[in-house]
Design a protein around this motif. Structure first.
Motif, PDB file in Angstrom:
ATOM      1  N   VAL A 447       0.861  -1.189   0.000  1.00 54.02           N
ATOM      2  CA  VAL A 447       0.000   0.000   0.000  1.00 54.02           C
ATOM      3  C   VAL A 447       0.897   1.239   0.000  1.00 54.02           C
ATOM      4  CG1 VAL A 447      -1.682   1.319   1.357  1.00 54.02           C
ATOM      5  CG2 VAL A 447      -1.857  -1.173   1.236  1.00 54.02           C
ATOM      6  N   ALA A 448       0.566   2.194  -0.860  1.00 56.34           N
ATOM      7  CA  ALA A 448       1.332   3.452  -0.870  1.00 56.34           C
ATOM      8  C   ALA A 448       0.476   4.550  -0.264  1.00 56.34           C
ATOM      9  CB  ALA A 448       1.712   3.813  -2.297  1.00 56.34           C
ATOM     10  N   VAL A 449       1.047   5.236   0.708  1.00 58.34           N
ATOM     11  CA  VAL A 449       0.381   6.397   1.290  1.00 58.34           C
ATOM     12  C   VAL A 449       1.123   7.606   0.745  1.00 58.34           C
ATOM     13  CG1 VAL A 449      -0.333   7.510   3.436  1.00 58.34           C
ATOM     14  CG2 VAL A 449      -0.096   5.015   3.349  1.00 58.34           C
ATOM     15  N   VAL A 450       0.411   8.443  -0.007  1.00 59.44           N
ATOM     16  CA  VAL A 450       1.079   9.476  -0.810  1.00 59.44           C
ATOM     17  C   VAL A 450       0.618  10.871  -0.383  1.00 59.44           C
ATOM     18  CG1 VAL A 450       1.283  10.374  -3.181  1.00 59.44           C
ATOM     19  CG2 VAL A 450       1.320   7.903  -2.773  1.00 59.44           C
ATOM     20  N   VAL A 451       1.603  11.785  -0.281  1.00 64.37           N
ATOM     21  CA  VAL A 451       1.283  13.192  -0.007  1.00 64.37           C
ATOM     22  C   VAL A 451       1.408  13.953  -1.317  1.00 64.37           C
ATOM     23  CG1 VAL A 451       1.887  15.238   1.347  1.00 64.37           C
ATOM     24  CG2 VAL A 451       2.322  12.949   2.285  1.00 64.37           C
TER      25      VAL A 451
END
Ligand code: AMP
Length: 509
Positions: A447-451
């Motif tokens: 899972v990528a948590v992106v800003v």
């Protein structure tokens, strides 16, 4: 026998009595003579309160120069200094106090009521220490015990004696008390002074907290050894740093210091004209931040790698190439190797594995955890850092991430840093954190948590599409989640454990 660390830090050096040690925010100047006198008064107070050699002195107070003098006083008194993160709740402090059984607990005046039962239960004496307002002397009970003058206190301590216990920040598990000896700290400070060329001419911006190895030992000990001075700040504040830069020669910071300053258009090469060194560490510095900083100031940030258990381990060179995205070379006297964590085989250049280190900086073990110590610190002195990384052909070390953050998806190893690097280079992305969460088919799903950049709208499919031909399918995120900011602790480390917990149910397991 002398007091090994106090001697290395050159406390009691009469020859530098008038020289400036710290410039405080309220305009006060602290000289080396003051350091000697005040640390000695604290040492005398500790001895007077019954603190014996080897006793722990636990301290959870706001940053102040007096708190730093309490640390030095504890060293002089032969005690074991135990600083605690100011963010810990009384409940968390109760755990540390129960574990470490200090003879003395020093806390903020506002916490005294909540911590009194904690101290009472373990038999620790409780004193308070606040930050002195310019016009007030009422800043904590500990000051009432300081003698006006005291004959020099210098309890003999050898290189192997404990100087400090620092609890690990516990980003991947429960905090453990790392026992650091007098020589662990002394040898590292001496090495860093040499490696980073600190002298009595240096003026170091000190905006780091002093409950952590970076601000307490690296910044403060190096300055004490070199005889330079500190521009002391209660905490990081971009305006205060911008104001101080023209009269500073060096700064030590976590990566967030640099990213925050980069957003300020007052940051120019001229503002940094007196600077000779910017150091970053405690969390990975994005290669992009390194490049942007160089463009904005003309300075290449010197990134180094360290940890609570071993102080500083590697550093980019002072003179040679400071390579973005690497943590440089092992410090003199430190050996570093990379092994396959499963088989124990030594790995060659460029291969990713577990980083192990050995040297005078490596701690003495975890307090009251002999089994954990035996797992991570071998009898011949090699410490398994828990960091995955690789050594390049030319010796530069790269950190790939914490071993516990490694994702095993469908039986394949996914190194979060590699995927994060690919995402971070996409337009409209500031940064990302890649985690593994429970998945019904793959055990863990990526899972990528992106800003995203402010104002940029990115779609999940766009990010997935952009990665499709850049990295193998098993490394590609199965979900992309957008957030305004990543959760970080005060040292700038992304809290992956919190992210994993927050998204644990994403794949419906
Ligand atoms: P602490 O014990 O709180 O200082 O945390 C130590 C950990 O921070 C190390 O084990 C690394 O995982 C990480 N760390 C420190 N410096 C760096 C760096 N320059 N690049 C990447 N990770 C770092």
């Amino acid at each position: 026998m002398t007091n090994h660390l106090a001697q290395a830090l050159r406390l009691m050096r009469a020859d530098r009595g008038d020289a400036l040690f710290a410039e405080l925010p309220d305009g006060r100047h602290v000289s080396f003579g003051d350091v000697d006198a005040l640390s000695n008064r604290f040492a005398a107070a500790l001895v007077g309160m019954g603190v014996k050699p080897g006793d722990r002195v636990a301290v959870q107070v706001d940053k102040s120069i007096e708190a730093l003098m309490l640390y030095l006083g504890a060293i002089r008194a032969g005690a074991v200094f135990l600083p605690l993160n100011t963010a810990y709740t009384p409940n968390e402090v109760a755990f540390f106090v129960g574990d470490a059984e200090p003879a003395l607990l020093v806390c903020r005046p506002a916490s005294a009521e909540a911590l009194a039962p904690v101290a009472a239960e373990t038999g620790a004496r409780l004193e308070t220490m606040g930050v002195r307002a310019a016009d007030s002397h009422d800043h904590g009970s500990i000051f009432e015990h300081l003698p006006d003058e005291a004959s020099p206190v210098m309890v003999p301590r050898g290189p192997e004696d404990l100087a400090a216990i620092l609890y690990t920040s516990g980003t991947t598990g429960r905090s453990k008390g790392a026992m650091l000896s007098h020589d662990n700290l002394a040898s590292n400070a001496l090495t860093l002074v040499d490696t980073w060329r600190f002298t009595a001419e240096d003026r170091l911006i000190h905006a780091l907290p002093i409950y952590h190895t970076h601000g307490l030992f690296v910044a403060s000990n190096v300055t004490l050894v070199a005889g330079g001075s500190l521009i002391w700040m209660p905490k990081f504040d971009a305006d205060a740093v911008i104001e101080a830069l023209p009269r500073a020669s060096a700064m030590m910071g976590v990566p967030t210091f640099y990213t925050r300053l980069l957003g300020d258009d007052r940051l120019t090469p001229d503002l940094c004209r007196a600077m000779r060194l910017f150091v970053a560490g405690s969390a990975p510095l994005l290669a992009e931040t390194h490049r942007q900083w160089q463009a904005a100031t003309g300075h290449a940030i010197l990134e180094r790698y360290g940890m609570t258990e071993a102080s500083m381990i590697t550093s980019n060179p002072y003179d040679g190439e400071r390579r973005a995205g690497t943590v440089g070379l092992p410090l003199p006297g430190v050996a570093l190797r990379v092994r396959n964590p499963e088989t124990g085989d030594l790995l060659g250049a460029g291969e990713i594995g577990m980083i192990e280190i050995r040297g005078p900086n490596v701690f003495q073990g975890y307090w009251k955890l002999p089994e954990k110590t035996a797992e991570e610190l071998s009898a011949d002195g090699w410490f398994v850092t828990g960091d995955l990384g690789t050594i390049g052909h030319d010796g530069y070390v790269q950190i790939v991430g914490r071993g516990k953050d490694l994702i095993i998806s469908g039986g394949f190893n996914v190194y979060p840093k590699e995927v994060e690097g690919e995402i971070d280079r996409l337009d409209g992305v500031i940064e990302s954190a890649v985690i593994g969460v429970p998945h019904p088919d793959f055990v863990e799903g990526v899972v990528a948590v992106v800003v995203p950049q402010h104002g940029a709208t990115r779609e999940e499919d766009e990010i997935k599409g952009a990665l499709a031909d850049r990295i193998a399918k098993f490394k590609q995120p199965k979900r992309v989640i957008f957030v305004d900011a990543l959760p970080r602790n005060t040292m700038g480390k992304v809290q992956k454990k919190a992210l994993r917990e927050a998204h644990a149910g994403l794949f419906g397991t």
